[in-house]
Design an enzyme around this catalytic site. Structure first.
Site, PDB file in Angstrom:
ATOM      1  N   ASP A 103      58.711  79.423  46.612  1.00  0.00           N
ATOM      2  CA  ASP A 103      58.584  78.235  47.452  1.00  0.00           C
ATOM      3  C   ASP A 103      59.434  77.141  46.815  1.00  0.00           C
ATOM      4  O   ASP A 103      59.201  76.762  45.666  1.00  0.00           O
ATOM      5  CB  ASP A 103      57.103  77.812  47.474  1.00  0.00           C
ATOM      6  CG  ASP A 103      56.707  77.141  48.767  1.00  0.00           C
ATOM      7  OD1 ASP A 103      57.513  76.369  49.291  1.00  0.00           O
ATOM      8  OD2 ASP A 103      55.569  77.387  49.234  1.00  0.00           O
ATOM      9  N   ASP A 205      60.290  74.209  51.577  1.00  0.00           N
ATOM     10  CA  ASP A 205      59.171  73.362  52.003  1.00  0.00           C
ATOM     11  C   ASP A 205      59.668  72.099  52.710  1.00  0.00           C
ATOM     12  O   ASP A 205      60.645  71.481  52.272  1.00  0.00           O
ATOM     13  CB  ASP A 205      58.378  72.965  50.744  1.00  0.00           C
ATOM     14  CG  ASP A 205      57.176  72.104  51.047  1.00  0.00           C
ATOM     15  OD1 ASP A 205      56.225  72.623  51.642  1.00  0.00           O
ATOM     16  OD2 ASP A 205      57.192  70.900  50.694  1.00  0.00           O
ATOM     17  N   GLU A 262      60.626  75.682  56.406  1.00  0.00           N
ATOM     18  CA  GLU A 262      59.449  75.114  57.083  1.00  0.00           C
ATOM     19  C   GLU A 262      59.962  73.959  57.922  1.00  0.00           C
ATOM     20  O   GLU A 262      60.425  72.954  57.386  1.00  0.00           O
ATOM     21  CB  GLU A 262      58.428  74.611  56.067  1.00  0.00           C
ATOM     22  CG  GLU A 262      57.130  74.216  56.747  1.00  0.00           C
ATOM     23  CD  GLU A 262      56.287  73.258  55.932  1.00  0.00           C
ATOM     24  OE1 GLU A 262      55.073  73.236  56.136  1.00  0.00           O
ATOM     25  OE2 GLU A 262      56.833  72.504  55.110  1.00  0.00           O
ATOM     26  N   HIS A 335      48.580  78.502  54.381  1.00  0.00           N
ATOM     27  CA  HIS A 335      47.657  77.728  53.531  1.00  0.00           C
ATOM     28  C   HIS A 335      47.387  76.332  54.078  1.00  0.00           C
ATOM     29  O   HIS A 335      46.601  75.594  53.488  1.00  0.00           O
ATOM     30  CB  HIS A 335      48.238  77.647  52.116  1.00  0.00           C
ATOM     31  CG  HIS A 335      49.538  76.894  52.097  1.00  0.00           C
ATOM     32  ND1 HIS A 335      50.723  77.437  52.570  1.00  0.00           N
ATOM     33  CD2 HIS A 335      49.833  75.632  51.718  1.00  0.00           C
ATOM     34  CE1 HIS A 335      51.686  76.539  52.464  1.00  0.00           C
ATOM     35  NE2 HIS A 335      51.171  75.431  51.945  1.00  0.00           N
ATOM     36  N   ASP A 336      48.042  75.946  55.166  1.00  0.00           N
ATOM     37  CA  ASP A 336      47.823  74.622  55.759  1.00  0.00           C
ATOM     38  C   ASP A 336      47.043  74.691  57.064  1.00  0.00           C
ATOM     39  O   ASP A 336      46.777  73.664  57.684  1.00  0.00           O
ATOM     40  CB  ASP A 336      49.171  73.952  56.096  1.00  0.00           C
ATOM     41  CG  ASP A 336      49.988  73.620  54.863  1.00  0.00           C
ATOM     42  OD1 ASP A 336      49.389  73.370  53.805  1.00  0.00           O
ATOM     43  OD2 ASP A 336      51.228  73.607  54.970  1.00  0.00           O
TER      44      ASP A 336
HETATM   45  C1  NOJ Z   1      54.111  71.671  53.355  1.00  0.00           C
HETATM   46  C2  NOJ Z   1      53.206  72.518  52.532  1.00  0.00           C
HETATM   47  O1  NOJ Z   1      52.971  73.725  53.201  1.00  0.00           O
HETATM   48  C3  NOJ Z   1      51.957  71.700  52.274  1.00  0.00           C
HETATM   49  O2  NOJ Z   1      50.930  72.470  51.718  1.00  0.00           O
HETATM   50  C4  NOJ Z   1      52.342  70.533  51.415  1.00  0.00           C
HETATM   51  O3  NOJ Z   1      51.229  69.681  51.235  1.00  0.00           O
HETATM   52  C5  NOJ Z   1      53.476  69.722  52.041  1.00  0.00           C
HETATM   53  N1  NOJ Z   1      54.515  70.544  52.580  1.00  0.00           N
HETATM   54  C6  NOJ Z   1      54.100  68.812  51.021  1.00  0.00           C
HETATM   55  O4  NOJ Z   1      54.873  69.548  50.119  1.00  0.00           O
END
Ligand code: NOJ
Length: 559
Positions: A103, A205, A262, A335-336
């Site tokens: 990541d 990310d 992302e 994970h989000d």
């Molecule tokens: C996206 C990530 O998936 C998330 O978990 C994170 O808090 C934010 N970007 C900031 O890096």
């Protein structure tokens, strides 16, 4: 990337697994998962076809956002182990044909990163321009009215420099200044360091935020946030692709890896520029399907009722956008996000049937499946009794914002329960022993109380389990290449009950039907009449009807 159906790349044919190291497996009893814990389970992952593991950040970090606040890109977080543990994981995975995907958090660092400490120390140090610094307005207030993704202003005051710095996320995550070529060079060096270690890919990310508009001007205030949303003001700013082309040429091209971005803020009609023939990534996470119940990415408390046709449209649009060029990462969880069985199916859906239905979707749409840890077991959301029981920095901030907006404590907690990122972050449920076999110590985040009935050990020996269903789905993909290289086609687009589509190559056609309801439903059997069920969930498979949450894949040879 133009698709060569005859010669797909390794990452187009495999299944990627997202591991959230803190919650995967703890081997030293400190209650936090570690790298050795991932190495320990490689054979388990191989058993359902995993060919790459995306590790969420494992670098040195104060862990205020679970590693997305990196203090040293060249060091492993000691809680997770050592660089030797990392090398061992890469080597052991390689022996099994599994690659490790890192990541890359390149939009921001931690405020404890030495780059930031130096940058913040004066206005004329060597890294003075590595972050985004601005003077206060005449009255001392922040340079503009932008609000961040974790809530509050994007600006934080620095006493030493007598200036503000910008942060798209938390105040502990200052944004890097990508306009500075030295910064970009430093980031490409990081990527190359990990390439030299033998990693198989990168997940970039928050990559749509790296470019900011020239003028950091005030924007229209989003009434829910009380600020102009930084997402609206900066996501996918003109010129961003120049940076990303440079990244690709410096850190991706010439390596047998994939890069997935992302990409909040890139719509499906723009996908071609991002992952098309001259695109910057191999795949792109876009979020229209997981945001199906939100009016905007930052209006997290304001959900709207959604229909199955909305969800299908989101998927179908991206399938179409990547039809001839580009490739799609299929994901229902990460994970989000909330757990998919809670996110996409009714609360009373029978868990095992629901998880199987979604497993079919995740592995047979066209693209590379990204399975999030525990999804292969049908893990579910967790309900906490009080906000004190939440760890997620975003949930805690969102709770406060909701209270300030006049929500009662119960209402604010109800929103958190449904959407908190902690839902996906509870420890893996390995068995029915204490702490679900995750750790001999007290887990950093409480285990979901349903671990006695939802766990890997139990499912291992149960032929009809979700875990064994994922193994069957993997075998199905291996046996019928059209599920990997076949074209995608819509079926029953207007149905509010059935999620259906076709996959088709020169030799065969697959018809996939998934009942998204808890009742028996029927459909026009003409669509499948001469096809054979290659795999189905539920009790029996009858053309023309589906049991509650039943998933079926029919395959027919072309005459
Ligand atoms: C996206 C990530 O998936 C998330 O978990 C994170 O808090 C934010 N970007 C900031 O890096």
């Amino acid at each position: 990337m133009r698709i060569n159906k005859k010669n797909l790349k390794w990452w187009q044919k495999t299944i990627v697994y997202e591991a959230y190291p803190s919650s995967f497996q703890d081997t030293d009893g400190d209650g936090i998962g570690n790298l050795k814990g991932i190495t320990m389970h490689l054979d388990y992952l191989k058993s359902f076809g995993v060919g790459a593991i995306w590790l969420t950040p494992v670098y040195a970090s104060p862990m205020k956002d679970n590693g997305y606040d990196i203090s040293d890109y060249y060091a492993i977080n000691p809680t997770y182990g050592s660089m030797e543990d990392m090398e061992e994981l890469i080597a052991e995975a390689k022996k099994r044909g599994i690659r490790i995907v890192m990541d890359m958090v390149f939009n921001h660092t931690s405020d404890k990163n030495a780059w930031f400490t130096e940058s913040a120390s004066s206005r004329d140090n060597a890294k003075a321009d590595w972050y985004i610094w601005r003077d206060a307005k005449e009255d001392g207030s922040a340079p503009n009215n932008w609000g961040g993704i974790f809530g509050g202003s994007v600006w934080t005051w620095c006493e030493t420099r007598q200036q503000y710095y910008l942060h798209t996320f938390g105040d502990f995550q200052p944004d890097l200044n990508w306009e500075n070529p030295e910064v970009r060079r430093a980031l490409y060096d990081v990527a190359n360091f990990w390439l030299d270690k033998g990693v198989g890919g990168f997940r970039l990310d928050a990559v749509t935020y790296i470019k900011k508009p020239k003028e950091l001007a005030d924007g229209p205030v989003n009434p829910f946030m009380g600020y102009a949303s930084v997402h609206d003001m900066t996501a996918n700013t003109e010129g961003i692709l120049d940076f990303l082309h440079e990244f690709r040429s410096m850190a991706v091209e010439g390596h047998d890896i994939f890069a997935v971005g992302e990409a909040n803020g890139v719509s499906s009609d723009e996908l071609d520029k991002w992952v098309g023939e001259k695109g910057v990534f191999d795949m792109l996470f876009e979020f229209s399907h997981v945001n199906v119940q939100f009016d905007g990415p930052q209006n997290w408390c304001q959900t709207r009722p959604w229909k199955l046709t909305d969800l299908k449209k989101a998927f179908f649009d991206s399938q179409k956008a990547t039809e001839n060029t580009g490739w799609y990462p299929i994901f229902l969880e990460n994970h989000d996000q909330p757990r998919s069985v809670n996110h996409f199916l009714p609360a009373d859906a029978e868990n095992q049937a629901a998880a199987k239905a979604l497993g079919m979707l995740a592995t047979t749409l066209r693209g590379t499946p990204f399975i999030y840890q525990g999804e292969e077991l049908g893990m579910t959301n967790v309900q906490r009794q009080s906000i004190e029981d939440y760890d997620d920095v975003l949930s805690i901030n969102q709770y406060e914002i909701a209270l300030n907006k006049g929500f009662t404590k119960e209402e604010a907690l109800a929103c958190v329960m449904e959407y908190s990122r902690d839902n996906a972050r509870t420890p893996m449920q390995w068995d029915a022993s204490e702490n679900a076999g995750f750790s001999a110590g007290r887990p950093w985040l409480g285990v979901n109380p349903n671990f006695k009935t939802v766990n890997a050990a139990l499912q291992e020996n149960d032929e009809s389990s979700v875990l064994n269903w994922y193994r069957s789905l993997y075998r199905l993909r291996e046996e019928y290449s059209l599920l990997i290289d076949g074209d995608f086609g819509e079926l029953f687009s207007d149905s509010e009950e059935i999620f259906a589509y076709t996959r088709e190559n020169d030799n065969q056609k697959a018809i996939i039907l998934i009942n998204f309801t808890g009742k028996n439903v029927s459909y026009d059997a003409q669509q499948v009449f001469d096809a054979q069920p290659a795999l189905f969930s539920g009790k029996s498979c009858v053309a023309g009807s589906l049991e509650p949450y039943q998933a079926v894949c029919y395959i027919k040879d072309k005459g």
